[in-house]
Scaffold this motif. Sequence first.
Motif, PDB file in Angstrom:
ATOM      1  N   ILE A 124       0.829  -1.210   0.000  1.00 45.33           N
ATOM      2  CA  ILE A 124       0.000   0.000   0.000  1.00 45.33           C
ATOM      3  C   ILE A 124       0.863   1.259   0.000  1.00 45.33           C
ATOM      4  CG2 ILE A 124      -1.635   1.370   1.361  1.00 45.33           C
ATOM      5  CD1 ILE A 124      -2.863  -1.283   2.299  1.00 45.33           C
ATOM      6  N   PHE A 125       1.862   1.290   0.880  1.00 49.71           N
ATOM      7  CA  PHE A 125       2.638   2.522   1.062  1.00 49.71           C
ATOM      8  C   PHE A 125       3.837   2.628   0.135  1.00 49.71           C
ATOM      9  CE2 PHE A 125       0.657   2.208   5.361  1.00 49.71           C
ATOM     10  CZ  PHE A 125      -0.148   3.321   5.212  1.00 49.71           C
ATOM     11  N   ASP A 126       4.394   1.521  -0.271  1.00 48.63           N
ATOM     12  CA  ASP A 126       5.546   1.570  -1.173  1.00 48.63           C
ATOM     13  C   ASP A 126       5.626   0.240  -1.913  1.00 48.63           C
ATOM     14  OD1 ASP A 126       7.871   1.934  -2.534  1.00 48.63           O
ATOM     15  OD2 ASP A 126       9.098   2.472  -0.800  1.00 48.63           O
ATOM     16  N   TYR A 127       4.963   0.176  -3.048  1.00 48.95           N
ATOM     17  CA  TYR A 127       4.885  -1.081  -3.792  1.00 48.95           C
ATOM     18  C   TYR A 127       6.254  -1.615  -4.172  1.00 48.95           C
ATOM     19  CZ  TYR A 127       5.969   1.381  -8.131  1.00 48.95           C
ATOM     20  OH  TYR A 127       6.604   2.104  -9.091  1.00 48.95           O
ATOM     21  N   THR A 230      13.207  11.544  11.887  1.00 47.32           N
ATOM     22  CA  THR A 230      13.699  12.241  10.687  1.00 47.32           C
ATOM     23  C   THR A 230      12.806  12.009   9.473  1.00 47.32           C
ATOM     24  OG1 THR A 230      15.173  10.374  10.216  1.00 47.32           O
ATOM     25  CG2 THR A 230      16.104  12.231  11.445  1.00 47.32           C
ATOM     26  N   ILE A 231      11.531  12.334   9.614  1.00 48.89           N
ATOM     27  CA  ILE A 231      10.611  12.209   8.488  1.00 48.89           C
ATOM     28  C   ILE A 231       9.740  13.464   8.396  1.00 48.89           C
ATOM     29  CG2 ILE A 231      10.558   9.693   8.680  1.00 48.89           C
ATOM     30  CD1 ILE A 231       7.773   9.901   9.871  1.00 48.89           C
ATOM     31  N   SER A 232       9.194  13.696   7.208  1.00 51.00           N
ATOM     32  CA  SER A 232       8.248  14.790   6.998  1.00 51.00           C
ATOM     33  C   SER A 232       7.123  14.281   6.107  1.00 51.00           C
ATOM     34  CB  SER A 232       8.942  15.988   6.341  1.00 51.00           C
ATOM     35  OG  SER A 232       9.220  15.719   4.976  1.00 51.00           O
ATOM     36  N   LYS A 233       6.024  15.002   6.075  1.00 53.29           N
ATOM     37  CA  LYS A 233       4.872  14.556   5.294  1.00 53.29           C
ATOM     38  C   LYS A 233       5.136  14.610   3.794  1.00 53.29           C
ATOM     39  CE  LYS A 233       2.602  19.089   5.431  1.00 53.29           C
ATOM     40  NZ  LYS A 233       1.381  19.820   5.837  1.00 53.29           N
ATOM     41  N   ASN A 234       6.204  15.274   3.391  1.00 52.79           N
ATOM     42  CA  ASN A 234       6.530  15.388   1.966  1.00 52.79           C
ATOM     43  C   ASN A 234       7.411  14.256   1.451  1.00 52.79           C
ATOM     44  OD1 ASN A 234       5.155  17.889   1.762  1.00 52.79           O
ATOM     45  ND2 ASN A 234       6.932  18.955   2.600  1.00 52.79           N
ATOM     46  N   ASP A 235       7.811  13.331   2.327  1.00 53.93           N
ATOM     47  CA  ASP A 235       8.733  12.268   1.918  1.00 53.93           C
ATOM     48  C   ASP A 235       8.065  11.252   0.995  1.00 53.93           C
ATOM     49  OD1 ASP A 235      10.869  13.322   3.359  1.00 53.93           O
ATOM     50  OD2 ASP A 235      10.308  12.240   5.181  1.00 53.93           O
ATOM     51  N   ASN A 236       6.996  10.646   1.459  1.00 48.52           N
ATOM     52  CA  ASN A 236       6.297   9.620   0.682  1.00 48.52           C
ATOM     53  C   ASN A 236       4.958   9.313   1.367  1.00 48.52           C
ATOM     54  OD1 ASN A 236       6.986   7.928   2.895  1.00 48.52           O
ATOM     55  ND2 ASN A 236       8.855   7.249   1.863  1.00 48.52           N
ATOM     56  N   TYR A 238       4.057   6.707   3.046  1.00 50.86           N
ATOM     57  CA  TYR A 238       4.214   6.129   4.386  1.00 50.86           C
ATOM     58  C   TYR A 238       4.424   7.227   5.427  1.00 50.86           C
ATOM     59  CZ  TYR A 238       6.163   3.389   8.239  1.00 50.86           C
ATOM     60  OH  TYR A 238       6.393   2.818   9.480  1.00 50.86           O
ATOM     61  N   SER A 239       5.256   8.208   5.125  1.00 54.02           N
ATOM     62  CA  SER A 239       5.497   9.288   6.082  1.00 54.02           C
ATOM     63  C   SER A 239       4.224  10.120   6.288  1.00 54.02           C
ATOM     64  CB  SER A 239       6.653  10.182   5.619  1.00 54.02           C
ATOM     65  OG  SER A 239       6.338  10.865   4.425  1.00 54.02           O
ATOM     66  N   LYS A 240       3.445  10.327   5.225  1.00 50.47           N
ATOM     67  CA  LYS A 240       2.179  11.047   5.368  1.00 50.47           C
ATOM     68  C   LYS A 240       1.247  10.310   6.327  1.00 50.47           C
ATOM     69  CE  LYS A 240       2.214  13.058   0.710  1.00 50.47           C
ATOM     70  NZ  LYS A 240       1.567  13.025  -0.626  1.00 50.47           N
ATOM     71  N   TYR A 241       1.193   9.000   6.183  1.00 48.02           N
ATOM     72  CA  TYR A 241       0.349   8.177   7.055  1.00 48.02           C
ATOM     73  C   TYR A 241       0.802   8.270   8.509  1.00 48.02           C
ATOM     74  CZ  TYR A 241      -0.816   3.791   9.459  1.00 48.02           C
ATOM     75  OH  TYR A 241      -1.197   2.855  10.385  1.00 48.02           O
TER      76      TYR A 241
END
Length: 364
Positions: A124-127, A230-236, A238-241
């Motif tokens: 789902i998050f990174d095929y 070390t994540i932000s909502k703009n990464d991918n 999965y990070s948004k979730y």
Amino acid sequence: MKKDIIVISGINMVEGGIFTILDNCLQKISDYSKNKEIKVIALVNDKSKFNYPNIEYIDFSKSKKYWINRLYYEYFYFKKLSKKIKPDIWLSLHDVSPNVVAKKRFLYFHHPTIFYKSTLKDWIFDYKIGVFSIFYNYLFQINLSKNKAVFVQQNWIKKEFENLYHLKNVLVTKPENIQEKDSEEINLDTAKIHFFYPSFPRSFKNFELIGKAAKLLPNSIKNKIEVHLTISKNDNNYSKYIIKKYNFKPLNFIGKISRAEVFGYYKKMDCLLFPSKLETWGLPITEAKGFVKPVLLANLPYAKETIGNYDKVSFFDIENPKELAQLMTDFVNKTIQYQENKFTFDESDQLKDWNSIFDFMLKN
């Protein structure tokens, strides 16, 4: 006297731990090549990121844009390039054994997903993780037997390779802890206790375990700590979730930071968290150990081998946020009883550092 030509290929190594591997390798061979009859050619994605002397750099800026580009370079273009360069040694740093003409070929393996059973969440998050766990296993085996030796980072991986691929030329070479010369000053609230997890947001990195554990912490503990991720909502996706679901204190989403900033956090942090489900090494563990900081780690073979002999360590189940929450609480209350860790294995097939790898490639 003719110089030995060494090609080091790392065209897809552009960020995170894999970039650190390439950067450390080039840093070391730059020094190693001084006063030696060798010529080093590095195949990289962006040569502007490197300024180590005694190395000729060749850019492959399109290799990361599409997977078909990577396959073209590895299995078609590199054969043409190798005939032109005429290398004595070709070292592939990114897990695959390309079609090349060279006197000796070597592979440095560090990609954990061939040992990973992908979940629905991964798809789902990174095929790509799901695809890699299936496709990469087959891709990895192409030309594998043509390598003079395969270098792996841990003893458990060597055993897996011997069992799965019946290889007899696998050597263990754990990553060197090459400390940064400079670190950026990080200002943290001195009234708080600081936990730190530096990692790129992939689903198997298991950020949600920290989120779930943080929810379980009593308010008296939440008010005393900050957990820096070390994540932000703009990464991918999965990070948004993760950020949408766990956007509450004490979690602090600081986004992608530089290596200098990472080392600044190591200096100021109180404790490293590392819940990743799979690693071929786990470089932050080694780096935190270098700063003699306490660490709370996934209760998995890679983590125990990486930390080695160390007193300030405890382990938690990667599916049990309650267990992690209790360890964090005990750490804050200064009641934690570290489990400690002892790790020994046969070192007869181990190369201790990059210079040992270079010596081995030239002499064997």
